[in-house]
Write an enzyme that holds these catalytic residues in place. Sequence first.
Site, PDB file in Angstrom:
ATOM      1  N   CYS A 129     -15.898   5.394 -23.166  1.00 39.85           N
ATOM      2  CA  CYS A 129     -15.097   5.672 -21.951  1.00 39.85           C
ATOM      3  C   CYS A 129     -15.481   6.601 -20.968  1.00 39.85           C
ATOM      4  O   CYS A 129     -15.231   6.447 -19.950  1.00 39.85           O
ATOM      5  CB  CYS A 129     -13.479   5.928 -22.675  1.00 39.85           C
ATOM      6  SG  CYS A 129     -13.498   7.329 -23.403  1.00 39.85           S
ATOM      7  N   HIS A 334      -9.066  10.672 -24.423  1.00 36.82           N
ATOM      8  CA  HIS A 334      -9.612   9.463 -23.875  1.00 36.82           C
ATOM      9  C   HIS A 334      -9.565   9.866 -22.306  1.00 36.82           C
ATOM     10  O   HIS A 334      -9.076  10.860 -21.706  1.00 36.82           O
ATOM     11  CB  HIS A 334      -8.489   8.481 -23.822  1.00 36.82           C
ATOM     12  CG  HIS A 334      -8.927   7.373 -23.297  1.00 36.82           C
ATOM     13  ND1 HIS A 334      -9.982   6.413 -23.652  1.00 36.82           N
ATOM     14  CD2 HIS A 334      -8.313   6.498 -21.949  1.00 36.82           C
ATOM     15  CE1 HIS A 334     -10.062   5.463 -22.934  1.00 36.82           C
ATOM     16  NE2 HIS A 334      -9.282   5.349 -22.055  1.00 36.82           N
ATOM     17  N   ASN A 358      -7.355   3.878 -16.346  1.00 36.62           N
ATOM     18  CA  ASN A 358      -7.970   3.956 -17.858  1.00 36.62           C
ATOM     19  C   ASN A 358      -9.141   2.727 -17.989  1.00 36.62           C
ATOM     20  O   ASN A 358      -8.956   1.754 -17.549  1.00 36.62           O
ATOM     21  CB  ASN A 358      -6.946   3.302 -18.618  1.00 36.62           C
ATOM     22  CG  ASN A 358      -7.181   3.289 -20.067  1.00 36.62           C
ATOM     23  OD1 ASN A 358      -8.351   3.532 -20.608  1.00 36.62           O
ATOM     24  ND2 ASN A 358      -6.216   3.250 -21.052  1.00 36.62           N
TER      25      ASN A 358
END
Length: 821
Positions: A129, A334, A358
Site C-alpha cells: 500500500c 496503513h 485509500n
Amino acid sequence: MPTVISPTVAPRTGAEPRSPGPVPHPAQGKTTEAGGGHPGGIYSAIISRNFPIIGVKEKTFEQLHKKCLEKKVLYLDPEFPPDETSLFYSQKFPIQFVWKRPPEICENPRFIIGGANRTDICQGDLGDCWLLAAIACLTLNERLLFRVIPHDQSFTENYAGIFHFQFWRYGDWVDVVIDDCLPTYNNQLVFTKSNHRNEFWSALLEKAYAKLHGSYEALKGGNTTEAMEDFTGGVTEFFEIKDAPSDMYKIMRKAIERGSLMGCSIDDGTNMTYGTSPSGLNMGELIARMVRNMDNSLLRDSDLDPRASDDRPSRTIVPVQYETRMACGLVKGHAYSVTGLEEALFKGEKVKLVRLRNPWGQVEWNGSWSDGWKDWSFVDKDEKARLQHQVTEDGEFWMSYDDFVYHFTKLEICNLTADALESDKLQTWTVSVNEGRWVRGCSAGGCRNFPDTFWTNPQYRLKLLEEDDDPDDSEVICSFLVALMQKNRRKDRKLGANLFTIGFAIYEVPKEMHGNKQHLQKDFFLYNASKARSKTYINMREVSQRFRLPPSEYVIVPSTYEPHQEGEFILRVFSEKRNLSEEAENTISVDRPVKKKKNKPIIFVSDRANSNKELGVDQEAEEGKDKTGPDKQGESPQPRPGHTDQESEEQQQFRNIFRQIAGDDMEICADELKNVLNTVVNKHKDLKTQGFTLESCRSMIALMDTDGSGRLNLQEFHHLWKKIKAWQKIFKHYDTDHSGTINSYEMRNAVNDAGFHLNSQLYDIITMRYADKHMNIDFDSFICCFVRLEGMFRAFHAFDKDGDGIIKLNVLEWLQLTMYA
C-alpha cells in the site's frame, strides 16, 4: 514460443552540552527491525576487474522494441522472467499463477484510459500500500507522472509486449524495461489493478518497480517516502502530527501548490512497515491467507466474463488485511495519499478540509465530510461541485483538518528538487551528492555512544559560504537540509539484509583546521560537542532534517547506530545558497625524504632476459658495486674502510646472521629471508608473533627487489629491516593490550603514522585485505601491508617522471608490475 531478447536497466541522462552525552536509544519508525545484512557492493574499481574484457553495450528500450518489431516476436524478459523466481524468494507459492499478457486477459486492452489518475490504482494481494499511495500522489502531477511513465506506449500501435518506466536511483535516473506478462488467478490480476479491468499502466508500473528490487515479495511492507523519492528524486520530511507546528495546514497547502507528494498514516503500535503483517506472521502464513482470500473472492463467480471487453470497473479482490480497521473506517498501520486541501463554507463558517485516498480503492472514512455524511445537504451546491463530492466507493474521501490531526499520527512530504521538476515558482537550491560506505572493521564506527570507533565513520566537509537572502532576518544564517539514505537494503532482503538504524551529527571545524581535508581524529570528538544532529537514529531508508547555522566550515558524520554494520549510502546536502560538500581525506600521498635520491628505474624480470634494456651502463656499474657474487664481480664483498668500526653491535650481529644464511653470494631467497626475519623477530618477546609466513616473505622480496633478480642482497635487506623496525614501533604503540594484534579501526592512524596518506576507499580495502574475522590485524599482516604500500608508492614514483600523479603503462608493464608483487 516467443523469442527471448535481452533487457536493460540503463542509466539516464542548536548546540549540545560541552560534554556530549550518549545518543538516545534509536527510534522505531514504521520500518522493519534494524539488523545485520548482506554487505553492500564493493567499490567499482574492484568489481570492474571481473567484468568481461570486451564489454557489450546494453541495448536501450528503443533498440529492443525495434528488434522485436523486425522479428515479429513479443518481448520476453530473461532478467525478470514470468515464473516463481520473480514472485517470492522466501517460500514457494502453493497454487499456480498463470502469467498472461493483457491481450490474453481481456479484449481491447488499454495502457491508459482517459489519463492516468488516482482511481486507476487498486491494491491486490500484496502488502505494498505504501507504493500505491505514492503512485496515487504521482498522478496529481502530470509532468512528474510522465517522467516515470514515458509517452507513446500502447497495446495497439507498434505493440511488441515490451514497456519501460523510469525511476530515480541514488542520484541517477534508470530506465527499467519489462515484458507485459502479469500474474493472474482465474484470469484476474493478482496484484495491483485498475478500476477499469482493461487498463494496465498501474499493474505494469508495479511490475517494473518489483524488477528494480528483485521480486514482488521485496515490495512487501515499506514507507511511502521510498517510492515518492524513487519517482521524483526529491527529499522527504517527516512530521509527527502530535508535535506538528501550528501552521501545519499552511505547510500542507504550500506543498500541494509546489507539486510535492504527501502521504500519511496512523500508528498501530507494532512499529512495522505499512502493509506488513502483524508480528509473528511469516511469509508462509501470508501466502496461506492470500490463497484463502482468492478462494473466497469474487474470482470464483461463475458469471464473470473472463474476456470482458467493456470499460466497466473491474471486480477486485479485497486485499489481505493485516492492518487494523477502526470504527470510523480508517485503517491503522496503513498508508494513505493526501490528494487535496480545500476550505469549504459550512453554515457560514470556513472549514479546513483534507482529501485522502485509500490505495485499496475502497474502505473509507465514515465521519464528518465523508461521502455519505448526512450534513452534505447544508453545503452549497456550487461548493459541492468544487469539492467534486460524489457517493462512490473509490477509496477517496474528505475529512476535516481537525479530524485529520486527531486520528493521523504521521505526515510525510516529498519535496521536489531541480533534478525532478523545474518551476519558476520554486526557489533554486544548491545540491551536493556524496556516495559512501560503512565497512566493518574500518569505517563502520557506530554513533557517539561508541567513542573508540565513532571517529572512523566517513566524514564530509561542508563549507557554508553565503548567508540566506532574508531581509526580515537579522541573523547571519545559512539554511540547509541534510538527507542520509542507505542503499540497496530492500533489494538485498533475500540475502538477509534489513534497514539499519541511521543518523548523523554535524560538528564545526576549528578555524585553524579550515581547508585541511584530513580525517578528524578521536580526540576531536571527545572534546567537541556537535553543533547539530538528526533528531533521532531511526531504521528507515532515509533520515533528513533542516538546519540553520552560521557560515563556516563543518564536518558531517553519517553513521549507523550500532558499530560494525556494513552498507552503502548517499549523503545529500540542499542549501539555499552556495555550499561545498566533499569527503574528507581525499588526497593520496606518501611522506618523502627531504634529501633527493638518485632515481633508479624499475627493472622488470623480463627486461634482464632481454639484455637489460632498461639499464644504462652507469646503472649497471652502480649495481655491480652493490651486488656481489661470481656472476657480478667475481670476488667476495670487501668491507669499506672503517665500516666495521662504525657498525653498531646490532648491525654486526645482523651482518653475521645474514652471511650465515645467505652464503658467499650474500643474497637470499624467500626461504632464507623467512629464516633471517624470524630469527631476529623471535628475540623480541614483546611482539608475541608466530613469525612471518613464506608467502609474506615472497611478497617482501617482490616489492623490495630493485633489480628483478628474485633475491635480496644485504643492502636491500638492510633497507627492508630498517623499515620493519620503524613499523614495529608503530605496531607496538597501537597494540595496547599486548595481544600481538591491533584493532583494524586503528589501522588508519597506524598507516598515517608511517607516512602513508590514503583516502577512505583505500583504508576500506586494507581492512578487507588484512583484517581477520575478529577485525584484528596481526604483526605479519601489518608488516606485509606496509611493505606493499612502500613498494607500490616507490614503483609509482619511478614511473611518474614528470611528477603529475599520472603514469602510463602498456599491458606488459602492467602485468609484470602486478604479477611480481
